[in-house]
Design a protein around this motif. Sequence first.
Motif, PDB file in Angstrom:
ATOM      1  N   UNK B 766       0.838  -1.201   0.000  1.00 61.72           N
ATOM      2  CA  UNK B 766       0.000   0.000   0.000  1.00 61.72           C
ATOM      3  C   UNK B 766       0.869   1.245   0.000  1.00 61.72           C
ATOM      4  N   UNK B 767       1.946   1.209   0.775  1.00 58.04           N
ATOM      5  CA  UNK B 767       2.858   2.355   0.837  1.00 58.04           C
ATOM      6  C   UNK B 767       3.437   2.640  -0.548  1.00 58.04           C
ATOM      7  N   UNK B 768       3.842   1.585  -1.246  1.00 55.99           N
ATOM      8  CA  UNK B 768       4.439   1.785  -2.558  1.00 55.99           C
ATOM      9  C   UNK B 768       3.401   2.255  -3.557  1.00 55.99           C
ATOM     10  N   UNK B 769       2.186   1.724  -3.466  1.00 55.60           N
ATOM     11  CA  UNK B 769       1.149   2.117  -4.414  1.00 55.60           C
ATOM     12  C   UNK B 769       0.720   3.553  -4.204  1.00 55.60           C
ATOM     13  N   UNK B 770       0.842   4.043  -2.973  1.00 59.82           N
ATOM     14  CA  UNK B 770       0.420   5.406  -2.704  1.00 59.82           C
ATOM     15  C   UNK B 770       1.545   6.405  -2.925  1.00 59.82           C
ATOM     16  N   UNK B 771       2.586   5.989  -3.569  1.00 62.44           N
ATOM     17  CA  UNK B 771       3.591   6.960  -3.981  1.00 62.44           C
ATOM     18  C   UNK B 771       4.877   6.914  -3.203  1.00 62.44           C
ATOM     19  N   UNK B 772       4.996   5.999  -2.254  1.00 62.02           N
ATOM     20  CA  UNK B 772       6.242   5.911  -1.519  1.00 62.02           C
ATOM     21  C   UNK B 772       7.257   5.091  -2.289  1.00 62.02           C
ATOM     22  N   UNK B 807       5.307  -6.392  -8.549  1.00 65.95           N
ATOM     23  CA  UNK B 807       6.480  -5.624  -8.927  1.00 65.95           C
ATOM     24  C   UNK B 807       6.481  -5.407 -10.433  1.00 65.95           C
ATOM     25  N   UNK B 808       6.560  -4.149 -10.857  1.00 61.33           N
ATOM     26  CA  UNK B 808       6.605  -3.863 -12.292  1.00 61.33           C
ATOM     27  C   UNK B 808       7.961  -4.282 -12.854  1.00 61.33           C
ATOM     28  N   UNK B 841      12.084   1.006 -11.712  1.00 67.02           N
ATOM     29  CA  UNK B 841      10.990   0.564 -12.566  1.00 67.02           C
ATOM     30  C   UNK B 841      11.293   0.959 -13.996  1.00 67.02           C
ATOM     31  N   UNK B 842      11.062   0.046 -14.904  1.00 69.79           N
ATOM     32  CA  UNK B 842      11.282   0.356 -16.316  1.00 69.79           C
ATOM     33  C   UNK B 842      10.235   1.358 -16.775  1.00 69.79           C
ATOM     34  N   UNK B 843      10.684   2.387 -17.448  1.00 72.09           N
ATOM     35  CA  UNK B 843       9.746   3.396 -17.912  1.00 72.09           C
ATOM     36  C   UNK B 843       8.963   2.876 -19.107  1.00 72.09           C
ATOM     37  N   UNK B 844       9.541   1.979 -19.790  1.00 71.45           N
ATOM     38  CA  UNK B 844       8.857   1.428 -20.960  1.00 71.45           C
ATOM     39  C   UNK B 844       9.656   1.728 -22.215  1.00 71.45           C
ATOM     40  N   UNK B 845       9.276   1.012 -23.243  1.00 68.62           N
ATOM     41  CA  UNK B 845      10.010   1.197 -24.491  1.00 68.62           C
ATOM     42  C   UNK B 845       9.782   2.581 -25.045  1.00 68.62           C
ATOM     43  N   UNK B 861       9.747   5.925  -9.269  1.00 70.03           N
ATOM     44  CA  UNK B 861       9.828   4.481  -9.164  1.00 70.03           C
ATOM     45  C   UNK B 861       9.575   4.085  -7.717  1.00 70.03           C
ATOM     46  N   UNK B 862       8.609   3.201  -7.525  1.00 64.71           N
ATOM     47  CA  UNK B 862       8.268   2.852  -6.150  1.00 64.71           C
ATOM     48  C   UNK B 862       9.267   1.857  -5.583  1.00 64.71           C
ATOM     49  N   UNK B 863      10.085   1.318  -6.421  1.00 63.97           N
ATOM     50  CA  UNK B 863      11.058   0.350  -5.924  1.00 63.97           C
ATOM     51  C   UNK B 863      12.404   0.645  -6.559  1.00 63.97           C
ATOM     52  N   UNK B 864      13.436   0.685  -5.755  1.00 62.49           N
ATOM     53  CA  UNK B 864      14.791   0.916  -6.231  1.00 62.49           C
ATOM     54  C   UNK B 864      15.649  -0.154  -5.569  1.00 62.49           C
ATOM     55  N   UNK B 865      16.442  -0.824  -6.373  1.00 54.80           N
ATOM     56  CA  UNK B 865      17.210  -1.936  -5.819  1.00 54.80           C
ATOM     57  C   UNK B 865      18.681  -1.715  -6.127  1.00 54.80           C
ATOM     58  N   UNK B 866      19.507  -1.880  -5.135  1.00 60.20           N
ATOM     59  CA  UNK B 866      20.943  -1.779  -5.355  1.00 60.20           C
ATOM     60  C   UNK B 866      21.612  -2.927  -4.631  1.00 60.20           C
TER      61      UNK B 866
END
Lengths: 301, 929
Positions: B766-772, B807-808, B841-845, B861-866
Amino acid sequence: MSPPLGALAPRETSRETIARARMRAALIPDLLVEAKRVANNVFAGWHGRRKRGIGEEFWQFRPYVTGENYSAIDWRRSARDDNLYVRDQEWQAAHMVWLWVDESPSMLFKSIDAIVAKQSRALVLAFAMAELLARSGERLGWLGVSRPVTSRHAAERLGEALLSVPPQTELPDAVHLRNFADVILFSDFLMEPELLQRKLGAFVSQGARGHLVQIVDPVEEVFPYAGRVEFRDPESGERLTVGSAQNLATDYELLFGEHVERVRRLAHSFGWSHTLHHTDRLATQALDSLYVHLTETPGVA
Amino acid sequence: MLGLPIAFAYPLVLAGLVALPLIWWLLRLTPPKPQAEMFPPLAILARLIGKEETPAKSPWWLTLLRLAMAALAILAMAGPVFNPETPRLAGNGPVLIVLDNGWASGRDWEERLDVARQLAAEARDTDRRVFIVETANPSPDALEAMEAGTATTRLDALENRPLEPDHSAAARLVQTIAERSAPVSVHFLSDGLQHAGTAELAEAIALADAAPTLARPSLEGLSALAGVRNDPDALVGAVVRPAGADRGQATVTMRDIKGLPLARRSVDLPAGSDAVAFRFDEPVELRNQAARVSVEDAANAGAVHLLDERFRRRLVGLVSGEAADGSQPLLSPLYYIARALAPFSDLRRADDANLTSAIRELTGQGVSAIILADVGNLPDDASQRLAEWVDNGGMLIRFAGPRLAASPGDELLPVRLRGGGRNLGGALSWETPKPVAPFDETSPFFGLEAPREVLVTRQVLALQDIDLDRRTWAVLDDGTPLVTAAQREAGWIVLFHVSSDASWSNLPISGTFVEMLRRVVSQSRSSGTQTVDGEPRSLAPLQTLDGKGRLGPPPANTRPLALDEDNARAASVDNPPGLYGTEDGFVALNLFGQSVRLAPLDTGIFGGANFAAYARDQAQPLKHFLLAAAALLLLLDCLAVLLISGALRLRRAGSAAGAAMLALGLSFGLSDSAYAQTDEDGFDFSAALETRLAYIETGVESVDAVSRAGMYGLTQFITARTALEPGEPVGLDPETDELAFYALIYWPISVEAPLPSPETMARVDAFMKQGGSILFDTRDQVNGLTGGTAGSAEALRLQAILSSLDIPPLEPVPPDHVLTKAFYLLDRFPGRYAGGDLWVEAIGEAREGEERPARAGDGVSSIIITSNDFAAAWALDGSLRPLFPTVPPDPRQREMSFRTGVNLMMYALTGNYKADQVHIPALLERLGQ
């Protein structure tokens, strides 16, 4: 109704108290009354005065001065060299100490908190002092009762003398006093401060050095009464009824403290010492502080 | 007793008075004998208190005081009653209580009930049976005689009803009772008013009991409301009082649906006047909120008048010829109309683009007015339906527009129109835009200031006609009509010759437009359609009035209100006055309609009756007075004792004041703790009031310590380098803490940490969907054998964590991503390790030739992975020295790592703010630089 907090105890005689006084005195080392101001007097005592004078102990050799008695020359010392020497003895003089104990009815008061009555404690203290002083060879007298005596058994003799007279309720006048005597007064000093000042003034004018030992029953100081109480003065027999005595406690304590303070200031104004003693404490405590007062140099010369 | 109207409930207690001498003797004994004490320093004590001598016995007045106290206590225990009740019950045989429990009894219902209870109690004492006839609810149950005890219980449950008493029906009951069980003793507890059928009741009572007892209340203060109407200009009505009432005053209050007062009128009631009008001329917006008008303190259902939708806002239907375009609301033809009407009307938009069904739907909803904005051709079916609706009193308001101008031949227009339209001040016209002329006296707009700033650039023109003048409500400066209207049967058709948007004129954006629309709409009939396809509607009770005129939940036996054709409805036992329907639409049922007459009871028709007043039970128990007096004496006694003992001194007062201060302080302390309670969610407040860096506490202390130090280090860096000054970093437990306050949350992945529960992951989702945004850090870049991290333990753990989330698709940050320029220009994102990619998140082609970020929207991007272990690179100790060396040991890498952190934070906070920088090359190129 609860029993009263305080009552008049039977009067104790010197006979009963002397034994207790001895016990107390036995705990105290020998007492030498400090007597710098004391003039030469003819009565010999036991203790050296750390100066030249009449005595039995050797003090110093000094060169012979023309005109002195030949018999004073110490030939044994003089034979060692060419000078003549005189052997000086240490001055050993007794000091005169007057004792007095107030035996007025108020002194007979003893509360349940106290160990003994005030009069009893005063007598014990006085005889203990007598014992101590006699041990040191001082001359002791009891104001208004006995002339000064010098004896190892001065306490007994003073006690004997005390038995033969009626109770001492009034502070006697300073008639027999000689110069530079010490006066030790044991009382509750509940009299009017003006009267006390006048009487003490007479002693001072005779050059006496004094020690006041004010003996107080604890009840007189902390006023533990509560509720409706009828107070009676043992001397005048006056009565006073108080509705709720507990409310007076703080005010009374203030006033009583003021009274003690006035006595103390009076004593100090004469250069005398003042010792406050409570009958719920041990007599030794008063003896200790009195011992200190007697041996020290008076603060005010 | 002693000729005084005093009786005792427990006279035996008075024997206690015998004990008074004993008490006196005991009192004389006190105070106790003082304790005798020997006290040597008496002189000192004597100085303190002087010669005070407390008497051994208490003073006589103190003894008297105490004796009086004891006597009072004994008297109080004996339960004295002043004016004890006198028996009311008369006659013999069963007791028949005829009780007026209609609306007029609301004010003094308790008194009436008390009298009835007293009668029942006396009947019980004399072992008589009781009939109770309620005139407002004359049910055949009343024919059964009851035991007096049952009657009392029955009376306790009895309530007066917000209805007119039905004396005719009551008369029939009384008659039946009289026939069955005469002789009866009749007690008529009347409400003091003459009702229909009172004469019959009098006859029946006379038949039952030759000497009935009749109780009448005072009619003073009794009032009702009638004829309440919400006219266009004012809400009016009348306060009705019984004929021949004295001079008085009433306050009428208008309240909204929540019961809050909107307006108040004080009405002077002259002597002898039985109906006095009142008037609320508050603004219509205020009046439209009125749901209830009532006479203050009247406490009866007749003095409350409920208002329903019919008095309120007009329902206006909106139809546009244009397809709804939500993306450009300002250009919608209905936009300004809706804005202008919303304050005083309820709007119903046609949901259907199909005109026919839209109009059917609107007319079916019972709208008062329909606005057609630029509707040209009406389908036949719709046109016919509209015409029918207008004939029945509808108000059709039309606005011109390109479509109307193109097809002016329409039946539903007030005037005939010329084809096309007229352009003023266009490029091909000599004319200048025309202002509006002052409104004519015959126009409904008369009185409005003609808006001089309004200029019309285009209009549709009316063909000259014989009664064009008559039909014209507003004209332009050159005399061409601006608003025309025509009556059609019971309804009206109004045409604005300009469009309803701002393209033809600026009229729709002027204040006058609002006023004009209001006047037009207020001309429309307020219609409530009570039938649905000819079937009577029945409405469920919503709220009803009780006997005291209070609105409340309906009683259980209330039935739905059936609405028939002519709306003739009267309040009854089944349908008490109140609101029927639903919250959204309800009908008010009132006790009185347009007029009502209140006549005092004609006592002449009750021949041979004994009249009695509703003397409110005069019996006055004296017990508490006596006890209070005794307590007062006790207080005096305490005071006296304190005074005597000398304890009452100022010093004591001081300590008492101290105690009072202490108590006050304590109470403040308590209230402080009460405040502390309200502060218990202070954590959330502080989180909301300050931007903070946040990290997830994994529960593994070594990992959390690094996260904490890392967030601290990054906070310091951000504070030093940017305008953002974050607060203290905060560690979060995703299971319990509210995440919504944080833009970016750092989540280090640790194999040792327990897997979060599905509920926790739902919160995270929910946090990620609401813009976090959440920054996952697997911290395993160096562990991966080939530099990549796929297959490492942490990566598997991350997969497990994310398995329940939606996850997109992800991609490594592309070179033109906002992250590369959110604050610093970056081309790589190192942490403690330099090799890992940053995934977003991939922006798309990208479409051919199109720059990517322009399509990114505002979506961060609601998710960033490093995998670079950012926190270890950022971690600083208290003196701002790094805690961990970078791998490889390169100070530049740490700087870049901090910059990555700043960019991430800026990206999370500002979104695509920097995305448009990608256009700069193109812009520069276009400028020829």
